[in-house]
Design an enzyme around this catalytic site. Structure first.
Site, PDB file in Angstrom:
ATOM      1  N   LYS A   1      24.403 -51.289  28.548  1.00 58.69           N
ATOM      2  CA  LYS A   1      23.837 -49.952  28.397  1.00 58.69           C
ATOM      3  C   LYS A   1      24.661 -49.162  27.389  1.00 58.69           C
ATOM      4  O   LYS A   1      25.873 -49.008  27.549  1.00 58.69           O
ATOM      5  CB  LYS A   1      23.806 -49.238  29.749  1.00 58.69           C
ATOM      6  CG  LYS A   1      22.965 -49.986  30.793  1.00 58.69           C
ATOM      7  CD  LYS A   1      22.961 -49.292  32.134  1.00 58.69           C
ATOM      8  CE  LYS A   1      24.317 -49.282  32.780  1.00 58.69           C
ATOM      9  NZ  LYS A   1      24.288 -48.770  34.174  1.00 58.69           N
TER      10      LYS A   1
ATOM     11  N   THR B   1      22.712 -36.295  33.001  1.00 56.13           N
ATOM     12  CA  THR B   1      22.512 -37.747  33.080  1.00 56.13           C
ATOM     13  C   THR B   1      23.093 -38.325  34.370  1.00 56.13           C
ATOM     14  O   THR B   1      23.312 -39.534  34.462  1.00 56.13           O
ATOM     15  CB  THR B   1      23.166 -38.437  31.872  1.00 56.13           C
ATOM     16  OG1 THR B   1      24.566 -38.086  31.839  1.00 56.13           O
ATOM     17  CG2 THR B   1      22.504 -38.019  30.576  1.00 56.13           C
TER      18      THR B   1
ATOM     19  N   GLY C   1      23.451 -40.085  37.621  1.00 55.44           N
ATOM     20  CA  GLY C   1      22.651 -41.065  38.343  1.00 55.44           C
ATOM     21  C   GLY C   1      21.821 -41.994  37.484  1.00 55.44           C
ATOM     22  O   GLY C   1      20.991 -42.744  38.015  1.00 55.44           O
ATOM     23  N   THR C   2      22.044 -41.994  36.181  1.00 56.63           N
ATOM     24  CA  THR C   2      21.215 -42.853  35.324  1.00 56.63           C
ATOM     25  C   THR C   2      21.412 -44.333  35.628  1.00 56.63           C
ATOM     26  O   THR C   2      20.461 -45.112  35.620  1.00 56.63           O
ATOM     27  CB  THR C   2      21.518 -42.596  33.840  1.00 56.63           C
ATOM     28  OG1 THR C   2      22.940 -42.700  33.618  1.00 56.63           O
ATOM     29  CG2 THR C   2      21.061 -41.217  33.413  1.00 56.63           C
ATOM     30  N   GLY C   3      22.652 -44.737  35.908  1.00 58.75           N
ATOM     31  CA  GLY C   3      22.904 -46.147  36.190  1.00 58.75           C
ATOM     32  C   GLY C   3      22.235 -46.613  37.465  1.00 58.75           C
ATOM     33  O   GLY C   3      21.602 -47.676  37.503  1.00 58.75           O
ATOM     34  N   CYS C   4      22.368 -45.804  38.528  1.00 56.47           N
ATOM     35  CA  CYS C   4      21.704 -46.134  39.798  1.00 56.47           C
ATOM     36  C   CYS C   4      20.199 -46.254  39.595  1.00 56.47           C
ATOM     37  O   CYS C   4      19.553 -47.194  40.067  1.00 56.47           O
ATOM     38  CB  CYS C   4      21.969 -45.038  40.837  1.00 56.47           C
ATOM     39  SG  CYS C   4      23.695 -44.614  41.098  1.00 56.47           S
TER      40      CYS C   4
END
Length: 494
Positions: free
Chosen positions: A173, A206, A208-211
């Site tokens: 990412k 941004t 919580g984007t990974g979750c």
């Protein structure tokens, strides 16, 4: 079957990350979410203030409750926190026969550490049980036991080495990189790379984007999409969620993304309410009306030009950032549209019929360039395209000449207005230069100007039809908005 996804994660009481974000993301991607909690995290948009990890027995009993009763189509693993928790989860997923997606949550976007340093090797061991691992760049560096990559090329190389090491796909990412691009890349253990272009959004919201991305990815994998297609869908969805995050106005720190924006947009598009007049501020025409009658028609169209220019599809078309797949979908539908549009023009006769044979041929030549590998004859019109063309054929075949001419006018006038505005951003390297050249060029301008003059003359002879002609022009203008907007909806239903 609706994909049934198990989220194993910590909590976020403000709803932006962790289990709460997983549930929203799985639902947005079309799945049904189960939720097992590893840690109760006291956090908000400004940071983490406390982490409570329940006794191992609590985690074991939650996992047993799920395993003993419900089917699991995919597992998404988020925050683990400790070695003991990590080992329990590893033992659980080792017995499953479904995709396992590991988001190695180590550091929150606020900078707070969410994984004990002595648990890093346990997470690396867990990664060997995963099908896809989705680290951000700092997490990728920890798992690869290397310095943090500072370029997209270095990050992909690092992800390639990690993929080979754990024998799993790695979704690199690029959000932590600098510059206008924040590309993702799905890297296979064999070294193959599927790069996914992502335009950076200028926002600090941004959280919580990974979750969220990993949960959407898990859902689409469980739904049967290939890893590349699932990564494309999840990336596209999270990009929209970030793009509109500022509108949420949640918290004083790094706010959450808008998990349900795409769902609300699709719901609005499916509304059965009659179309109301646009409330957008009208835009001044660059191609001036030919008289009072076309001035009235422009007053009906102008607010819809404002709506068109605000569409993400049009914005990205002008900047050149539009995805090739979106433009191809649009061109496919436009080619189908033009065939029926020509039928409407020929019914009007005279110079309108000449336009059907001449001006449209120029546009169809452009379409043939884009559709060399997917000719229009093998395609079907979307409901939006069919509704618009049915409207045009009905207006030109069943109503007086003035009304039919007013119905076909926006396809001339609005296209020219859009083309000339986007031409300001054209360049020799622009990926859609030919489209911009066509609709801002002198030939199309002359066709549009001639069309405006013709309808002015027709209405001079039938002034009693002005109100009905204005309504036909308004409805056609709204159809134009829907026609452009559909290209930015096609991916959501995949």
């Amino acid at each position: 079957m609706i994909p049934r996804i198990l989220s194993i994660a910590g909590t976020d009481p403000t709803g932006g990350a962790g289990a709460q974000a997983d549930i929203k993301s799985i639902s947005a991607a079309g799945g049904f979410a189960y939720s097992v909690i590893t840690s109760v995290v006291s956090q908000n948009t400004r940071g983490v203030t406390a982490v409570h990890t329940p006794p191992p027995e609590t985690l074991l009993s939650q996992l047993a409750a799920v395993r003993d009763d419900v089917a699991i189509d995919a597992v998404k693993i988020g925050m683990l926190g400790s070695i003991e928790v990590t080992e329990i989860v590893a033992a659980f997923v080792a017995k499953l026969d479904c995709p396992v997606i590991l988001d190695p949550v180590m550091i929150a976007s606020s900078g707070d550490r969410l994984l004990a340093s002595d648990a890093e090797q346990a997470v690396l061991a867990l990664a060997h049980h995963a099908d896809v691992v989705t680290p951000n760049l700092p997490e990728l560096a920890v798992l690869a036991e290397e310095p943090v990559a500072d370029t997209i090329e270095a990050a992909i190389a690092q992800a390639t080495r990690l993929a080979g090491k754990i024998n799993a796909l790695v979704l690199m990412k690029g959000g932590h990189l600098c510059g206008g691009q924040a590309d993702n890349a799905l890297v296979s253990p064999d070294g193959s790379v599927h790069r996914i272009p992502v335009n950076r959004v200028d926002t600090s919201n941004t959280h919580g984007t990974g979750c969220s991305l990993s949960s959407a990815l898990a859902t689409k994998l469980a739904a049967g999409l290939s890893p590349n297609d699932a990564a494309e869908w999840a990336t596209r969805w999270i990009h929209e969620s970030i793009r509109y995050a500022d509108e949420l106005h949640i918290g004083d720190g790094n706010g959450p993304v808008d998990h349900t924006h795409a769902l609300r947009r699709m719901t609005a598009a499916a509304s059965t309410r009659p179309w109301e007049h646009s409330t957008s501020a009208p835009t001044e025409a660059r191609l001036a009306p030919a008289g009072p009658y076309t001035e009235r028609l422009w007053q009906e169209s102008a607010p819809y030009l404002t709506d068109i220019m605000a569409l993400p599809f049009i914005h990205d078309l002008g900047s050149g950032a539009l995805r090739h797949a979106d433009f191809t979908f649009y061109v496919q539908q436009d080619a189908l549209y033009l065939n029926r549009y020509a039928t409407a023009l020929r019914k009007l006769g005279g110079d309108w019929a000449i336009d059907a044979d001449n001006a449209i041929e120029v546009e169809q030549d452009m379409h043939r360039t884009w559709l060399a590998h997917s000719p229009a004859a093998t395609l079907s019109p979307s409901p939006v395209t069919r509704a618009y063309t049915d409207f045009l054929v009905a207006e030109t075949h069943a109503k007086p000449q003035a009304i039919g001419e007013a119905a076909v006018l926006p396809c001339y006038w609005l296209y020219f207005e859009v083309g000339t505005r986007l031409a300001d951003r054209n360049s020799a390297e622009h990926p859609y230069r030919k489209w911009l050249d066509t609709y801002s060029g002198p030939d199309f301008e002359n066709s549009a100007r001639s069309a405006v003059r013709r309808i002015e003359r027709t209405l001079e002879q039938s002034p009693e039809l002005l109100d009905e002609a204005a309504e036909a022009c308004r409805l056609a203008s709204r159809h134009e908005v829907e026609f452009f907007a559909q290209a930015d909806r096609a991916w959501v239903s995949n």
